[in-house]
Design an enzyme around this catalytic site. Sequence first.
Site, PDB file in Angstrom:
ATOM      1  N   THR A 212       0.881  -1.175   0.000  1.00 34.41           N
ATOM      2  CA  THR A 212       0.000   0.000   0.000  1.00 34.41           C
ATOM      3  C   THR A 212       0.909   1.212   0.000  1.00 34.41           C
ATOM      4  O   THR A 212       2.099   1.079   0.267  1.00 34.41           O
ATOM      5  CB  THR A 212      -0.847   0.003   1.305  1.00 34.41           C
ATOM      6  OG1 THR A 212      -1.931  -0.888   1.176  1.00 34.41           O
ATOM      7  CG2 THR A 212      -1.411   1.341   1.657  1.00 34.41           C
ATOM      8  N   THR A 263      -0.302   0.145   6.826  1.00 33.18           N
ATOM      9  CA  THR A 263      -0.147  -0.848   5.759  1.00 33.18           C
ATOM     10  C   THR A 263      -0.047  -2.208   6.415  1.00 33.18           C
ATOM     11  O   THR A 263       0.652  -2.367   7.411  1.00 33.18           O
ATOM     12  CB  THR A 263       1.101  -0.584   4.896  1.00 33.18           C
ATOM     13  OG1 THR A 263       1.299  -1.743   4.047  1.00 33.18           O
ATOM     14  CG2 THR A 263       2.364  -0.353   5.709  1.00 33.18           C
ATOM     15  N   GLY A 266      -5.232  -6.068   6.105  1.00 37.35           N
ATOM     16  CA  GLY A 266      -6.324  -5.141   6.412  1.00 37.35           C
ATOM     17  C   GLY A 266      -7.375  -5.652   7.370  1.00 37.35           C
ATOM     18  O   GLY A 266      -7.920  -4.882   8.176  1.00 37.35           O
TER      19      GLY A 266
HETATM   20  N1  ASP Z   1      -3.927  -2.749   4.151  1.00 41.36           N
HETATM   21  C1  ASP Z   1      -4.049  -3.110   2.770  1.00 41.36           C
HETATM   22  C2  ASP Z   1      -5.257  -3.961   2.591  1.00 41.36           C
HETATM   23  O1  ASP Z   1      -5.528  -4.803   3.414  1.00 41.36           O
HETATM   24  C3  ASP Z   1      -2.863  -3.796   2.250  1.00 41.36           C
HETATM   25  C4  ASP Z   1      -1.583  -3.236   2.794  1.00 41.36           C
HETATM   26  O2  ASP Z   1      -1.550  -2.143   3.278  1.00 41.36           O
HETATM   27  O3  ASP Z   1      -0.560  -3.849   2.772  1.00 41.36           O
HETATM   28  O4  ASP Z   1      -5.921  -3.827   1.597  1.00 41.36           O
END
Ligand code: ASP
Length: 347
Positions: A212, A263, A266
């Site tokens: 992300t 990040t 999620g």
């Molecule tokens: N948090 C993001 C999601 O779950 C992915 C990430 O940040 O690595 O979509």
Amino acid sequence: MKNFPLKLACLLSAFSLANITFPVLAEQQPFAIAIHGGAGAISQSKMTPEKRKRYESKLSEAVNAGYQLLAQGKSSQQAVIAAIQVLEQSPLFNAGKGAVYTFDGTHELDASIMNGKTLNAGAVSGVKTVKSPIALAEQVMEKSVHVMLSGEGAEQFAKRQGMAMVDNSYFDTDARYRSLLRAKKKLIEKEQELKDFQAAHQLLDTEYKVGTVGAVALDKQGNLSAGTSTGGMTAKRFGRIGDAPIIGAGTYANNASCAVSATGHGEYFIRYHVAADICARVQYQKLSLNEAADQVINQVLVKAGGSGGVIAIDPKGNIAMPFNSKGMYRASKSSNGQTSIGIFHHE
Ligand code: ASP
């Protein structure tokens, strides 16, 4: 009349003193920015010097894009948008161009932004044809009466706002496509073996679940902002939405405490309300930013099994960037002269 030159001298010196004092005071307000390119950093063994250079130079371009605006006296919101857009336009990161693929081979993007002064926020989820999801999130915040718009409705709104629209294939990259094929192969094999898609998904390696981009900033006016933009999780299905567009989970900003962009996996960041929890610990428990971010990432999330990290900044310009995953792409730059850019590993 005799005293006139003296009075004039006093007036002049008061005036010049005033002239000197104001800029000095203005300079005392710290400003700073921190950015991340996701917690899904390439493992050290696969990192070549050329790859490292490409990542570092893009992180540096992004952090400088935001920092320059802050130095010119622009708002933290503008700095956050500028930094994130550099990363959205780069194929290296999982946001905008270079976003991961869904199970069905398309891209569905999520983004959000929050202003710590006004506590206004905007978010979009599952958009497919908006070139800059973070810019659309800002439009939702500023030009709609809502906080979150999703899917086709969000795209209709984007068109009405005259935003740049692209074909979904604009977000394609070979590297992400190969990653989808690998993830699907594993998912399908495991699903056949376990007869359960959910269980198969649980077993999918973390590298497919993280990645992300985000930014947090403090401006010369003392205001905080945070933003996050992502393609989400590789091989996601059924309209899955992660934490990135959820205010309080992936993004949060409040001048009374801190600004955070997350990040990581999620589903955990949503349930543990990670970004808002860090700021709540700062505000109500009076913890330092470092302590609060460390507790949530390295204690609460580790105990729960949630992989990832955050970047966080407080009104004094303190920055914390903890992660419990193998690695994280991060950069920060402060008016106190401190800069850090790189790919950080725990391995
Ligand atoms: N948090 C993001 C999601 O779950 C992915 C990430 O940040 O690595 O979509």
